[in-house]
Each structure stands twice: as C-alpha cells, then as structure tokens.
Design a protein around this motif. Structure first.
Motif, PDB file in Angstrom:
ATOM      1  N   ALA A  54      50.883   8.227 -32.993  1.00  0.00           N
ATOM      2  CA  ALA A  54      50.280   9.252 -32.132  1.00  0.00           C
ATOM      3  C   ALA A  54      48.851   8.866 -31.754  1.00  0.00           C
ATOM      4  O   ALA A  54      48.445   8.998 -30.590  1.00  0.00           O
ATOM      5  CB  ALA A  54      50.301  10.606 -32.840  1.00  0.00           C
ATOM      6  N   LEU A  55      48.095   8.381 -32.727  1.00  0.00           N
ATOM      7  CA  LEU A  55      46.730   7.936 -32.451  1.00  0.00           C
ATOM      8  C   LEU A  55      46.732   6.797 -31.443  1.00  0.00           C
ATOM      9  O   LEU A  55      45.927   6.774 -30.502  1.00  0.00           O
ATOM     10  CB  LEU A  55      46.054   7.492 -33.753  1.00  0.00           C
ATOM     11  N   GLY A  56      47.647   5.849 -31.615  1.00  0.00           N
ATOM     12  CA  GLY A  56      47.728   4.717 -30.695  1.00  0.00           C
ATOM     13  C   GLY A  56      48.079   5.143 -29.282  1.00  0.00           C
ATOM     14  O   GLY A  56      47.481   4.664 -28.314  1.00  0.00           O
ATOM     15  N   LEU A  57      49.046   6.036 -29.161  1.00  0.00           N
ATOM     16  CA  LEU A  57      49.437   6.499 -27.823  1.00  0.00           C
ATOM     17  C   LEU A  57      48.303   7.275 -27.152  1.00  0.00           C
ATOM     18  O   LEU A  57      48.022   7.073 -25.965  1.00  0.00           O
ATOM     19  CB  LEU A  57      50.692   7.366 -27.910  1.00  0.00           C
ATOM     20  N   LEU A  58      47.666   8.147 -27.907  1.00  0.00           N
ATOM     21  CA  LEU A  58      46.548   8.907 -27.350  1.00  0.00           C
ATOM     22  C   LEU A  58      45.412   7.969 -26.943  1.00  0.00           C
ATOM     23  O   LEU A  58      44.845   8.099 -25.852  1.00  0.00           O
ATOM     24  CB  LEU A  58      46.037   9.925 -28.369  1.00  0.00           C
ATOM     25  N   GLY A  59      45.112   7.005 -27.801  1.00  0.00           N
ATOM     26  CA  GLY A  59      44.066   6.042 -27.476  1.00  0.00           C
ATOM     27  C   GLY A  59      44.410   5.213 -26.257  1.00  0.00           C
ATOM     28  O   GLY A  59      43.541   4.925 -25.424  1.00  0.00           O
ATOM     29  N   ALA A  75      42.246   5.204 -22.965  1.00  0.00           N
ATOM     30  CA  ALA A  75      41.672   3.921 -22.536  1.00  0.00           C
ATOM     31  C   ALA A  75      42.096   3.590 -21.110  1.00  0.00           C
ATOM     32  O   ALA A  75      41.296   3.067 -20.327  1.00  0.00           O
ATOM     33  CB  ALA A  75      42.096   2.811 -23.492  1.00  0.00           C
ATOM     34  N   ALA A  76      43.344   3.902 -20.759  1.00  0.00           N
ATOM     35  CA  ALA A  76      43.802   3.647 -19.394  1.00  0.00           C
ATOM     36  C   ALA A  76      43.023   4.494 -18.392  1.00  0.00           C
ATOM     37  O   ALA A  76      42.679   4.017 -17.304  1.00  0.00           O
ATOM     38  CB  ALA A  76      45.300   3.939 -19.288  1.00  0.00           C
ATOM     39  N   LEU A  77      42.726   5.734 -18.750  1.00  0.00           N
ATOM     40  CA  LEU A  77      41.937   6.592 -17.867  1.00  0.00           C
ATOM     41  C   LEU A  77      40.497   6.095 -17.750  1.00  0.00           C
ATOM     42  O   LEU A  77      39.911   6.110 -16.662  1.00  0.00           O
ATOM     43  CB  LEU A  77      41.951   8.039 -18.382  1.00  0.00           C
ATOM     44  N   LEU A  78      39.924   5.658 -18.866  1.00  0.00           N
ATOM     45  CA  LEU A  78      38.542   5.178 -18.858  1.00  0.00           C
ATOM     46  C   LEU A  78      38.393   3.832 -18.170  1.00  0.00           C
ATOM     47  O   LEU A  78      37.343   3.529 -17.607  1.00  0.00           O
ATOM     48  CB  LEU A  78      38.011   5.057 -20.285  1.00  0.00           C
ATOM     49  N   LYS A  79      39.432   3.021 -18.218  1.00  0.00           N
ATOM     50  CA  LYS A  79      39.351   1.652 -17.693  1.00  0.00           C
ATOM     51  C   LYS A  79      39.021   1.620 -16.203  1.00  0.00           C
ATOM     52  O   LYS A  79      38.356   0.707 -15.728  1.00  0.00           O
ATOM     53  CB  LYS A  79      40.663   0.910 -17.958  1.00  0.00           C
ATOM     54  N   LYS A  80      39.453   2.632 -15.481  1.00  0.00           N
ATOM     55  CA  LYS A  80      39.200   2.670 -14.031  1.00  0.00           C
ATOM     56  C   LYS A  80      37.716   2.798 -13.716  1.00  0.00           C
ATOM     57  O   LYS A  80      37.234   2.200 -12.762  1.00  0.00           O
ATOM     58  CB  LYS A  80      39.957   3.838 -13.403  1.00  0.00           C
ATOM     59  N   HIS A  81      37.009   3.592 -14.522  1.00  0.00           N
ATOM     60  CA  HIS A  81      35.605   3.881 -14.206  1.00  0.00           C
ATOM     61  C   HIS A  81      34.625   3.147 -15.120  1.00  0.00           C
ATOM     62  O   HIS A  81      33.590   2.674 -14.651  1.00  0.00           O
ATOM     63  CB  HIS A  81      35.342   5.387 -14.278  1.00  0.00           C
TER      64      HIS A  81
END
Length: 128
Positions: free
Chosen positions: A9-14, A18-24
C-alpha cells in the motif's frame, strides 16, 4: 503478512504521488521515491529478525559454521540494496550512474562471498 500489505500500500501510494509530482517537480518525486523505499526497507527489517532467528537455530542444529553461511546472507542484502539504488538512479534519469551502482554491487557481492570461495578452494586443494 500484514506488513507485506502495508508495504505494498505504501509503495502504490508513493508511486501515484511520485507520478503526480514528476510532472511539475521531478526532484521532489525522486525524494518521495527515496523516502518510500527507505520506509519499505525499514518495515521489511521486522521480518528479517524472525528469519535471522530461524537461520541461527538451523545453523546450530546442523552445525554449519556461520562463517560459511553469513557471506550468502550478505550477498543477498547487497543485491537488494543495489537493485533499489540502481532503480532510483534510473528513475532520476541517470542510467550511467545506475550501471555504476550495479557494478559496485556486483563487486561488493564478490567481496562478501570471497571467504566462502576461499573455503571451497581449500577443500578442493586438500583433495588434490
């Protein structure tokens, strides 16, 4: 088993964050990935203690020297750490650094297993 679900769960949430943050802000995405990896490793260490206790009992029962068995465990640990480090480098876009980490991990594994190889060589030499 509960710890495995927590780590997943921690890995999936991370990964999603991370995918959302990677854009910006890719730098923050990398830091988040590193933090998630660190937390996952710390959570997994709890299970390692139980495995270690079992292996100590097993080694005592079959009377195998820990100097022969410990290099195998060290090599497995080096492999895990190397894999995580190289993957983090690849996530950061540094494939050359990832290759260097993998090379260093391979050398570390060889050095860790060297006492076992030396013991095997001594056995072979005594048979000749």
């Amino acid at each position: 088993m509960e710890a495995v679900w927590q780590i997943v769960a921690l890995g999936l949430l991370g990964a999603v964050l991370a995918a959302l943050l990677k854009k910006h802000t890719p730098e923050l995405a990398l830091l988040l990935a590193m933090a998630v990896c660190g937390a996952a490793v710390l959570a997994a260490i709890r299970g390692v203690r139980e495995v270690w206790a079992f292996l100590e009992d097993l080694l005592a029962a079959v009377e195998i020297s820990s100097t022969l068995f410990l290099p195998l465990l060290k090599t497995a640990g080096i492999a895990v750490v190397t894999r995580i480090g190289a993957d983090l480098c690849r996530d950061a876009g540094e494939s050359a650094v990832a290759s260097a980490v993998e090379m260093a991990g391979a050398m570390g594994a060889l050095l860790a297993v060297l006492p076992l190889m030396q013991a095997a060589w001594e056995v072979l030499r005594s048979l000749l």
